[in-house]
Design a protein around this motif. Structure first.
Motif, mmCIF file in Angstrom:
data_model
loop_
_atom_site.group_PDB
_atom_site.id
_atom_site.type_symbol
_atom_site.label_atom_id
_atom_site.label_comp_id
_atom_site.label_asym_id
_atom_site.label_seq_id
_atom_site.Cartn_x
_atom_site.Cartn_y
_atom_site.Cartn_z
ATOM 1 N N PHE A 109 2.395 -10.681 0.316
ATOM 2 C CA PHE A 109 2.815 -10.324 -1.040
ATOM 3 C C PHE A 109 1.816 -9.368 -1.684
ATOM 4 O O PHE A 109 2.171 -8.260 -2.113
ATOM 5 N N VAL A 110 0.566 -9.774 -1.735
ATOM 6 C CA VAL A 110 -0.443 -8.949 -2.405
ATOM 7 C C VAL A 110 -0.717 -7.692 -1.579
ATOM 8 O O VAL A 110 -0.716 -6.568 -2.099
ATOM 9 N N GLY A 111 -0.934 -7.891 -0.275
ATOM 10 C CA GLY A 111 -1.311 -6.771 0.586
ATOM 11 C C GLY A 111 -0.265 -5.669 0.611
ATOM 12 O O GLY A 111 -0.602 -4.478 0.555
ATOM 13 N N SER A 112 1.018 -6.035 0.693
ATOM 14 C CA SER A 112 2.055 -4.998 0.788
ATOM 15 C C SER A 112 2.172 -4.235 -0.528
ATOM 16 O O SER A 112 2.372 -3.016 -0.539
ATOM 17 N N ASN A 113 2.026 -4.945 -1.632
ATOM 18 C CA ASN A 113 2.072 -4.252 -2.929
ATOM 19 C C ASN A 113 0.884 -3.311 -3.087
ATOM 20 O O ASN A 113 1.019 -2.206 -3.626
ATOM 21 N N ILE A 114 -0.278 -3.738 -2.602
ATOM 22 C CA ILE A 114 -1.459 -2.865 -2.683
ATOM 23 C C ILE A 114 -1.271 -1.643 -1.772
ATOM 24 O O ILE A 114 -1.548 -0.508 -2.164
ATOM 25 N N VAL A 120 -3.317 4.924 4.665
ATOM 26 C CA VAL A 120 -3.300 3.492 4.368
ATOM 27 C C VAL A 120 -2.827 2.739 5.610
ATOM 28 O O VAL A 120 -1.762 3.035 6.149
ATOM 29 N N VAL A 121 -3.641 1.772 6.029
ATOM 30 C CA VAL A 121 -3.291 0.963 7.198
ATOM 31 C C VAL A 121 -3.054 -0.478 6.748
ATOM 32 O O VAL A 121 -3.934 -1.094 6.138
ATOM 33 N N ALA A 122 -1.865 -0.998 7.034
ATOM 34 C CA ALA A 122 -1.563 -2.408 6.745
ATOM 35 C C ALA A 122 -1.706 -3.193 8.046
ATOM 36 O O ALA A 122 -0.997 -2.916 9.019
ATOM 37 N N PHE A 123 -2.604 -4.151 8.045
ATOM 38 C CA PHE A 123 -2.955 -4.904 9.265
ATOM 39 C C PHE A 123 -2.535 -6.346 9.029
ATOM 40 O O PHE A 123 -2.915 -6.948 8.018
ATOM 41 N N SER A 126 7.012 -11.819 6.097
ATOM 42 C CA SER A 126 6.112 -10.656 6.077
ATOM 43 C C SER A 126 6.701 -9.492 6.880
ATOM 44 O O SER A 126 6.517 -8.330 6.521
ATOM 45 N N GLU A 127 7.449 -9.813 7.932
ATOM 46 C CA GLU A 127 8.023 -8.756 8.775
ATOM 47 C C GLU A 127 9.013 -7.888 7.995
ATOM 48 O O GLU A 127 9.236 -6.719 8.341
ATOM 49 N N LEU A 128 9.573 -8.435 6.910
ATOM 50 C CA LEU A 128 10.541 -7.657 6.123
ATOM 51 C C LEU A 128 9.872 -6.498 5.388
ATOM 52 O O LEU A 128 10.549 -5.600 4.886
ATOM 53 N N LEU A 176 7.206 -0.313 4.116
ATOM 54 C CA LEU A 176 5.868 0.290 4.165
ATOM 55 C C LEU A 176 5.887 1.539 5.034
ATOM 56 O O LEU A 176 5.324 2.580 4.659
ATOM 57 N N GLU A 177 6.537 1.439 6.185
ATOM 58 C CA GLU A 177 6.546 2.599 7.084
ATOM 59 C C GLU A 177 7.309 3.766 6.447
ATOM 60 O O GLU A 177 6.907 4.923 6.589
ATOM 61 N N ALA A 178 8.377 3.447 5.716
ATOM 62 C CA ALA A 178 9.130 4.519 5.043
ATOM 63 C C ALA A 178 8.260 5.259 4.030
ATOM 64 O O ALA A 178 8.452 6.448 3.771
#
Ligand SMILES: NC(=O)c1ccc[n+]([C@@H]2O[C@H](COP(=O)([O-])OP(=O)(O)OC[C@H]3O[C@@H](n4cnc5c(N)ncnc54)[C@H](O)[C@@H]3O)[C@@H](O)[C@H]2O)c1
Length: 360
Positions: free
Chosen positions: A13-18, A31-34, A42-44, A49-51
């Motif tokens: 939740f927090v990480g994807s918004n950031i 930006v790298v989301a790990f 989370s997979e949703l 993010l990739e878009a």
């Protein structure tokens, strides 16, 4: 090299918004989301993010090799966690400790290798429970609240400040986060890395896959939206327990400030970050808000017995961060619930996001 920011737990939740806010907010920032996809839902976040141009790397903070494989970074925001306060209570504490404590230390190690500043998403749960259970609490018609006549340092009618005493049990979850804070302070001191620590109260907003034990605002809103029964658990089953609720967008405005000047924020020490009294609600009040926003009412039964590590009231005293940098929360609880409701309805997966099936 362009600036490259690593968001660990970047599909949460927090990480994807950031990740999205930084990608959209800074030109030429990589930006790298790990994330290891531990959290259901989370997979949703991967397609959105990739878009937006965020790079997704599947990996685990428990693995130094996974972190090493990312290559050089110029900044790290550590948002990976097992964030439930009930985690580990079944006796299986390994995942909790290995992720929340060792994982955070591995992130600090990554920062040491790269000479990168770090922001750590800590929690109000680092504060011990006993003073919060023993303190003076007044009962009002719809909520409990901290009384004015407090004798505990750092506690007032405005909430809990950074001067609150730190000794005593705080939950297994809170213990891992506090232990991580201590180790990060050592890394900061020994290796001269700026480490910013935000002790957050309840956070809420769109893209939170809320459960009963974590992400209460989204969970409550989803239950109303899909007409699922709820329970008022603990403190006699009255629903009067209170939390402050900070909208994720308000957190983002603070993180932008911290990104621009990490050394100054690191120097300030851990900061309490939350919605504060103005953006707080009891469960009873949250129910009223959810009814008004969704137009639905659901049966809510009392379950009087208080669960492990629960506390009656937590409200963040934000005065230190406000005087330090001028930041204050602006989003009222009702607006946050409206935002969550709109997100649930406008996302095709709807109820499935919450592991629910619509009742009708
Ligand atoms: N949400 C809140 O109300 C709240 C309040 C205070 C503090 N925090 C803190 O904020 C941070 C983010 O919380 P959140 O609400 O986004 O939680 P979340 O569960 O939505 O996100 C955490 C992410 O970390 C990932 N993850 C878990 N274990 C991992 C591992 N070993 N390696 C890599 N990734 C892993 C999960 O898959 C998930 O995507 C956490 O550190 C939490 O302690 C959250």
């Amino acid at each position: 090299m362009n600036e490259r920011i690593l968001i660990t737990g970047g599909l949460g939740f927090v990480g994807s918004n950031i990740a999205l806010a930084f990608k959209n907010g800074f030109e030429n920032l990589n930006v790298v989301a790990f994330d290891n996809l531990h959290r259901r839902g989370s997979e949703l976040n991967i397609p959105r993010l990739e878009a937006a141009g965020v790079e997704f790397v599947r990996g685990d903070v428990r693995s130094k090799i996974d972190l090493k494989s990312i290559g050089p970074i110029s900044f790290l925001v550590e948002c990976s966690a097992e964030p439930s306060v009930l985690a580990g209570k079944d006796g299986d504490t390994s995942y909790l400790i290995d992720t929340n404590l060792s994982g955070a230390v591995n992130c600090a190690e990554k920062c040491r290798e790269c000479g990168a500043p770090m922001i750590f998403l800590s929690t109000s749960r680092v504060y011990p429970m006993k003073p919060l259970l023993d303190c003076s609490i007044s009962e009002r018609s719809t909520r409990l609240e901290f009384s004015k006549d407090q004798t505990v340092a750092g506690l007032s009618e405005f909430g809990v400040s950074e001067d609150f005493p730190m000794s005593g049990a705080r939950s297994l979850y809170g213990g891992t986060k506090y232990a991580a804070e201590i180790m990060l302070a050592e890394f900061a001191h020994a290796f001269d890395i700026p480490v910013v620590v935000n002790r957050c109260g309840v956070l809420a907003g769109a893209w939170q896959f809320g459960k009963a034990d974590q992400g209460i605002a989204a969970f409550w809103t989803a239950a109303h939206t899909f007409e699922r029964p709820l329970k008022y658990i603990g403190f006699g089953g009255s629903g009067k327990q209170v939390r402050d609720i900070l909208n994720i967008k308000d957190l983002l405005t603070l993180l932008f400030k911290q990104y621009h000047d990490p050394a100054r924020f690191a120097e300030a020490g851990p900061l309490n970050i939350g919605g504060g009294l103005e953006c707080s609600a009891s469960l009873l009040e949250l129910t009223e808000i959810c009814r008004s926003v969704t137009g639905k009412s659901v049966p809510i039964s009392p379950e009087p017995e208080t669960r492990y590590a629960d506390i009656p009231v937590y409200v963040t005293d934000n005065r230190r961060v406000s005087s330090f940098c001028g930041w204050t929360p602006t989003t009222k609880v009702e607006d946050t619930i409206r935002e969550i409701h709109h997100w649930i309805l406008s996302t095709p997966e709807g109820a499935k996001l919450f592991g629910l099936t619509p009742s009708k």
